[in-house]
Write a protein that holds these residues in place. Structure first.
Motif, short mmCIF file in Angstrom:
data_model
loop_
_atom_site.label_atom_id
_atom_site.label_comp_id
_atom_site.label_asym_id
_atom_site.label_seq_id
_atom_site.Cartn_x
_atom_site.Cartn_y
_atom_site.Cartn_z
N ARG A 61 0.81 -1.21 0.00
CA ARG A 61 0.00 0.00 0.00
C ARG A 61 0.85 1.27 0.00
NH1 ARG A 61 -3.60 0.51 4.31
NH2 ARG A 61 -2.38 -0.90 5.60
N LEU A 62 2.16 1.10 -0.07
CA LEU A 62 3.07 2.21 -0.35
C LEU A 62 4.00 1.77 -1.48
CD1 LEU A 62 4.14 3.57 3.17
CD2 LEU A 62 2.61 4.66 1.53
N PRO A 63 4.37 2.70 -2.35
CA PRO A 63 5.25 2.33 -3.47
C PRO A 63 6.67 2.05 -3.01
CG PRO A 63 4.81 4.69 -3.47
CD PRO A 63 3.94 4.10 -2.41
N ALA A 64 7.45 1.45 -3.90
CA ALA A 64 8.81 1.03 -3.54
C ALA A 64 9.66 2.20 -3.07
CB ALA A 64 9.46 0.34 -4.74
N ARG A 65 9.51 3.36 -3.69
CA ARG A 65 10.32 4.52 -3.29
C ARG A 65 10.04 4.91 -1.84
NH1 ARG A 65 9.71 10.79 -5.30
NH2 ARG A 65 11.53 11.59 -4.20
N ALA A 66 8.78 4.88 -1.44
CA ALA A 66 8.44 5.19 -0.06
C ALA A 66 8.98 4.13 0.88
CB ALA A 66 6.93 5.32 0.09
N ARG A 67 8.85 2.87 0.51
CA ARG A 67 9.33 1.80 1.37
C ARG A 67 10.84 1.88 1.58
NH1 ARG A 67 6.29 -1.23 -2.27
NH2 ARG A 67 8.02 -2.64 -2.76
N ALA A 68 11.55 2.32 0.55
CA ALA A 68 13.00 2.44 0.65
C ALA A 68 13.42 3.53 1.63
CB ALA A 68 13.60 2.71 -0.73
N GLN A 69 12.56 4.51 1.85
CA GLN A 69 12.89 5.60 2.77
C GLN A 69 12.41 5.33 4.19
OE1 GLN A 69 11.31 9.19 1.00
NE2 GLN A 69 12.84 9.21 -0.63
N ASN A 70 11.72 4.23 4.39
CA ASN A 70 11.19 3.90 5.71
C ASN A 70 12.18 3.04 6.48
OD1 ASN A 70 9.27 3.34 7.88
ND2 ASN A 70 9.11 1.31 6.95
N THR A 71 12.33 3.33 7.77
CA THR A 71 13.19 2.52 8.64
C THR A 71 12.41 1.92 9.81
OG1 THR A 71 13.80 4.48 9.93
CG2 THR A 71 15.23 3.89 8.07
N ASN A 72 11.10 2.04 9.80
CA ASN A 72 10.27 1.64 10.93
C ASN A 72 9.60 0.30 10.66
OD1 ASN A 72 7.23 1.91 12.21
ND2 ASN A 72 8.83 2.62 13.60
N ALA A 73 9.80 -0.66 11.56
CA ALA A 73 9.25 -2.01 11.36
C ALA A 73 7.73 -2.01 11.42
CB ALA A 73 9.83 -2.96 12.40
N GLN A 74 7.15 -1.17 12.27
CA GLN A 74 5.69 -1.11 12.37
C GLN A 74 5.07 -0.68 11.05
OE1 GLN A 74 3.35 -1.80 14.65
NE2 GLN A 74 1.66 -0.88 13.52
N LEU A 75 5.62 0.36 10.42
CA LEU A 75 5.08 0.81 9.14
C LEU A 75 5.31 -0.24 8.06
CD1 LEU A 75 3.86 2.76 7.15
CD2 LEU A 75 6.03 3.99 7.07
N ALA A 76 6.48 -0.89 8.07
CA ALA A 76 6.75 -1.92 7.08
C ALA A 76 5.71 -3.03 7.15
CB ALA A 76 8.15 -2.48 7.27
N MET A 77 5.33 -3.41 8.37
CA MET A 77 4.30 -4.44 8.53
C MET A 77 2.94 -3.90 8.10
SD MET A 77 3.12 -6.52 11.98
CE MET A 77 2.57 -5.02 12.82
N ALA A 78 2.61 -2.69 8.50
CA ALA A 78 1.28 -2.14 8.24
C ALA A 78 1.02 -1.97 6.76
CB ALA A 78 1.11 -0.81 8.97
N GLU A 79 1.98 -1.44 6.02
CA GLU A 79 1.71 -1.16 4.61
C GLU A 79 1.61 -2.43 3.79
OE1 GLU A 79 3.50 -1.22 1.57
OE2 GLU A 79 5.11 -2.43 2.43
N ALA A 80 2.20 -3.53 4.29
CA ALA A 80 2.10 -4.81 3.59
C ALA A 80 0.87 -5.61 3.99
CB ALA A 80 3.36 -5.64 3.84
N GLN A 81 0.10 -5.11 4.95
CA GLN A 81 -1.19 -5.72 5.26
C GLN A 81 -2.23 -5.08 4.34
OE1 GLN A 81 -1.55 -4.97 9.47
NE2 GLN A 81 -0.46 -6.84 10.02
N PRO A 82 -2.96 -5.89 3.56
CA PRO A 82 -3.74 -5.35 2.43
C PRO A 82 -5.11 -4.80 2.82
CG PRO A 82 -3.86 -7.73 2.43
CD PRO A 82 -2.93 -7.36 3.57
N SER A 83 -5.15 -3.86 3.74
CA SER A 83 -6.43 -3.25 4.12
C SER A 83 -7.02 -2.52 2.92
CB SER A 83 -6.21 -2.26 5.27
OG SER A 83 -7.42 -1.65 5.63
N GLY A 84 -8.22 -2.90 2.54
CA GLY A 84 -8.88 -2.30 1.39
C GLY A 84 -8.48 -2.88 0.05
N VAL A 85 -7.53 -3.80 0.02
CA VAL A 85 -7.08 -4.40 -1.24
C VAL A 85 -7.99 -5.58 -1.56
CG1 VAL A 85 -5.17 -5.51 -2.45
CG2 VAL A 85 -4.72 -3.66 -0.81
N ARG A 86 -8.38 -5.67 -2.82
CA ARG A 86 -9.28 -6.76 -3.21
C ARG A 86 -8.98 -7.20 -4.65
NH1 ARG A 86 -10.26 -1.17 -2.97
NH2 ARG A 86 -11.81 -0.51 -4.49
N LEU A 87 -9.17 -8.49 -4.86
CA LEU A 87 -9.22 -9.03 -6.22
C LEU A 87 -10.56 -8.64 -6.81
CD1 LEU A 87 -7.80 -12.57 -5.49
CD2 LEU A 87 -6.76 -10.92 -7.05
N ALA A 88 -10.56 -8.25 -8.08
CA ALA A 88 -11.80 -7.86 -8.74
C ALA A 88 -11.78 -8.41 -10.16
CB ALA A 88 -11.93 -6.33 -8.76
#
Length: 401
Positions: free
Chosen positions: A40-67
């Motif tokens: 739920r965040l693009p690769a550029r944003a993930r590369a700038q993140n150093t926080n484990a909580q955010l890394a876990m949160a953005e990879a949890q697919p809240s609102g993501v659905r197959l359609a």
């Protein structure tokens, strides 16, 4: 996208290669050794993140659905999940997959197998126990072409391994609905909601007839510049930012830093969306932090009783030194929007107390003093839908042209 026929003892299965045109609500897709991991965040944003909580949160697919569109009467989805548990506590409930057919709920299944991340609440360190790929199944669907959505668990990292159906699958054509891009904290992420379509942003999106992109990031609505840039670069017709509780939880800023950071966050969004309706939402009622600054920490006495509760660790007297409370943040966000509105008529403010206030807390208290339960998610989602999407609201339909 391509499909291939495979043999199966129960159905004449077709395996569909999972590609971006079958997914909604993700900003990036990562190919892993197992399959496809929505981010739920693009690769550029993930590369700038150093926080484990955010890394876990953005990879949890809240609102993501197959359609997809299909005539299938049976669907199987293989996934490799990572479920989060807390050391010393009973296992948390399995994440759920919600099936929506032609816009209506049509089934629900719990995840199976997968990895388990066990978190020590004393240190917030985590240890992963590997597990196998699991399968969720939906059978007995009506024959005939239909639009199908499978909403992924909002609270489990989910790698998509394989999609099987007993009839061909095709991407859903653009339905012409407006896209709503929302950013917020764990409350927007869906903490303690009943299922992925029962998180309050999903309820509000359904009520408003819009397509949701949910950047509710548990513990991570921190005015991060990389999140603002991700929002700037994401096509959207409607944008909202729900801000405040995580800043207080982590005692991350004083008022001196908070105000310019909010301005900068909004400025960055406006670089990509100069005229898009933009709604700034202040925190809902949270009694422990209404007048008491952070940080927030697990209540030690509750942990001793096997309960997870949170307590405010700050001192109300510290407000004079610029420490933030929810009351201070609401006043400042309201003032800031009034200031900017002279040059930005499409900027709006919504007081979070209109979504969940003190009287709501008396009726539906926050179970751990921070996060809403399932009934409160529904109330917040319905109220947001009624306030934002109704005539005169920030997200009301506008004449085209």
């Amino acid at each position: 996208m391509h499909t291939e026929h495979t043999e199966h003892t129960e159905h004449d299965w077709i395996t569909t290669h999972l590609t971006a045109d079958l997914l909604r609500g993700a900003l990036d897709l990562e190919r892993t050794e197992h399959g496809l991991l929505p981010h739920r965040l693009p690769a550029r944003a993930r590369a700038q993140n150093t926080n484990a909580q955010l890394a876990m949160a953005e990879a949890q697919p809240s609102g993501v659905r197959l359609a997809f569109r299909t005539a299938a009467t049976a669907i199987e989805l293989d996934t490799l999940r990572t479920k989060r548990d807390y050391a010393g506590f009973p296992p948390r409930p399995d994440g759920l997959y919600d099936l929506i057919v032609d816009g209506r709920p049509a089934g629900q299944a719990a995840g199976t197998g997968g990895n388990v991340l066990t978190v020590d609440l004393a240190t917030w360190d985590g240890e992963v126990t590997p597990g196998p790929v699991g399968t969720v199944r939906f059978t007995g669907l009506d024959a005939g072409d239909k639009d199908v959505e499978i909403w992924l668990p909002h609270n489990e990292t989910t790698e998509l391994v394989a999609l099987r159906t007993n009839a061909p699958v095709a991407p859903v054509s653009d339905r012409g609905r407006r896209v709503w891009l929302h950013h917020g904290s764990s409350i927007s992420h869906g903490s303690d909601a009943a299922s992925p379509t029962a998180i309050w942003p999903a309820i509000a999106a359904s009520r408003g007839g819009v397509e949701l992109i949910n950047l509710g990031l548990g513990g991570s609505a921190m005015l991060d510049p990389f999140t603002a840039r991700a929002m700037r670069d994401t096509p959207a017709d409607l944008i909202s930012v729900k801000m405040g509780i995580n800043i207080v939880n982590q005692d991350a800023m004083r008022l001196r830093a908070f105000t310019p950071a909010v301005h900068g966050f909004l400025d960055t969004i406006r670089e990509g969306h100069p005229d898009t309706p933009l709604l700034l939402v202040s925190p809902i009622h949270c009694a422990i932090h209404e007048d008491t600054p952070g940080p927030t920490a697990p209540d030690v006495s509750a942990l001793g009783e096997g309960r997870l509760d949170f307590a405010a660790m700050g001192d109300p007297a510290e407000k004079a030194a610029g420490k933030l409370t929810l009351g201070v943040i609401r006043d400042e966000l309201s003032r800031l929007v009034r200031q900017r509105a002279a040059d930005d008529p499409n900027l709006h403010y919504l007081d979070g107390l209109e979504l969940y206030g003190a009287s709501d807390a008396a009726e539906l208290p926050l179970p751990d003093h921070v996060h809403p339960d399932a009934a409160t998610h529904r109330r917040i989602g319905e109220r947001f839908g009624d306030l934002a999407f109704a005539e005169g609201g920030a997200f009301a339909e506008r004449p085209r042209g």
